[in-house]
Design an enzyme around this catalytic site. Structure first.
Site, mmCIF file in Angstrom:
data_model
loop_
_atom_site.group_PDB
_atom_site.id
_atom_site.type_symbol
_atom_site.label_atom_id
_atom_site.label_comp_id
_atom_site.label_asym_id
_atom_site.label_seq_id
_atom_site.Cartn_x
_atom_site.Cartn_y
_atom_site.Cartn_z
ATOM 1 N N SER A 59 49.769 55.987 3.729
ATOM 2 C CA SER A 59 50.795 55.427 2.851
ATOM 3 C C SER A 59 51.073 53.964 3.186
ATOM 4 O O SER A 59 50.856 53.507 4.309
ATOM 5 C CB SER A 59 52.096 56.216 2.987
ATOM 6 O OG SER A 59 51.853 57.582 2.802
HETATM 7 N N1 SAH Z 1 51.595 61.058 5.687
HETATM 8 C C1 SAH Z 1 50.256 60.569 5.457
HETATM 9 C C2 SAH Z 1 49.972 60.337 3.989
HETATM 10 C C3 SAH Z 1 48.823 61.131 3.667
HETATM 11 S S1 SAH Z 1 48.272 61.307 2.035
HETATM 12 C C4 SAH Z 1 49.943 59.358 6.312
HETATM 13 O O1 SAH Z 1 50.845 58.846 6.981
HETATM 14 O O2 SAH Z 1 48.787 58.951 6.358
HETATM 15 C C5 SAH Z 1 48.748 62.972 1.714
HETATM 16 C C6 SAH Z 1 48.104 64.043 2.522
HETATM 17 O O3 SAH Z 1 48.676 65.267 2.079
HETATM 18 C C7 SAH Z 1 46.583 64.187 2.328
HETATM 19 O O4 SAH Z 1 45.949 64.130 3.566
HETATM 20 C C8 SAH Z 1 46.435 65.557 1.671
HETATM 21 O O5 SAH Z 1 45.272 66.261 2.065
HETATM 22 C C9 SAH Z 1 47.687 66.278 2.147
HETATM 23 N N2 SAH Z 1 48.129 67.399 1.322
HETATM 24 C C10 SAH Z 1 48.178 67.476 -0.038
HETATM 25 N N3 SAH Z 1 48.677 68.671 -0.421
HETATM 26 C C11 SAH Z 1 48.953 69.368 0.725
HETATM 27 C C12 SAH Z 1 49.468 70.671 0.991
HETATM 28 N N4 SAH Z 1 49.817 71.499 0.006
HETATM 29 N N5 SAH Z 1 49.603 71.045 2.288
HETATM 30 C C13 SAH Z 1 49.262 70.223 3.307
HETATM 31 N N6 SAH Z 1 48.752 68.988 3.119
HETATM 32 C C14 SAH Z 1 48.611 68.556 1.838
#
Ligand code: SAH
Length: 208
Positions: A59
């Site tokens: 993000s």
């Molecule tokens: N907090 C992260 C942002 C990651 S992007 C950072 O600091 O880098 C969002 C992430 O959510 C992705 O890796 C995706 O695989 C995960 N994601 C999406 N749906 C999800 C779910 N239902 N359960 C767990 N992870 C999920």
């Protein structure tokens, strides 16, 4: 060079309304470049989301800071994150709260994040490979929950795993855009407040 850019980023965050000095200091402490693939590292302190592989993104620093500020965390808190991704948001939270529980549905990303936490000697983050929309019932209740993937509705499991007075912050899909929403549990009902427009990858079910 990265240090100069980091200071500039911190000033930019402050000017954009991130007034909590503990959050700015946590962002200063966590080396964002470690959570980013080598070919993008020179952009680690640009205020941008960047690709981390597996079609996912780390993000934007402003969004990490803003969602963290909206969570109103305290040092004693147990926080659940849904969507570990690169692990950066968890690492920032780990400097502010007692323990972070983070769930990721893509195994490859989970393993990478776990290795980075070890290399950085961060020991108060616990990871789980699962669909985060079921929450983490062995660890309930949570003081705070942060969802970092665009969500259309908070599942009943997740809503039930936060205690009274607790806060959930999530990007929510509304019509054709996404907005940050903060939910506060009052008398067992989630009261919502709306904040900035954002762009997150989608919250998907199941694991891969
Ligand atoms: N907090 C992260 C942002 C990651 S992007 C950072 O600091 O880098 C969002 C992430 O959510 C992705 O890796 C995706 O695989 C995960 N994601 C999406 N749906 C999800 C779910 N239902 N359960 C767990 N992870 C999920």
């Amino acid at each position: 060079m990265l240090d100069v850019k980091k200071i500039r980023l911190i000033l930019e965050l402050r000017e954009s309304g991130i007034s909590d000095s503990k959050i700015l200091s946590a962002i200063e402490k966590i080396p964002r470049e470690r959570f980013i693939p080598e070919n993008f590292r020179n952009q680690a302190y640009d205020n941008l989301a960047l690709p981390i592989g597996d079609n996912q993104t780390i993000s934007q620093p402003f969004v990490v800071a803003k969602m963290t500020q909206l969570l109103e965390v305290e040092a004693s808190h147990k926080v659940l994150e849904i969507g570990t991704g690169s692990g950066y948001q968890s690492a920032v939270l780990s400097k502010l709260v007692r323990r972070v529980y983070t769930i990721e549905r893509i195994k490859n990303l989970l393993v990478k994040a776990e290795n980075i936490f070890q290399e950085l000697n961060i020991s108060n983050i616990v990871l789980k490979y699962a669909d985060g929309n079921f929450g983490w019932k062995e660890q309930i209740p949570f003081d705070r929950i942060i969802i970092t993937a665009a969500t259309s509705s908070i599942s009943k499991e997740v809503a039930s795993q936060i205690h009274e007075g607790g806060i959930i912050v999530s990007p929510m899909v509304q019509e054709n855009k996404q907005i940050i929403v903060r939910y506060t549990k009052i008398n067992n009902v989630l009261k919502s407040e709306v904040f900035d427009d954002v762009l997150f990858v989608p919250n998907l079910s199941g694991t891969q």
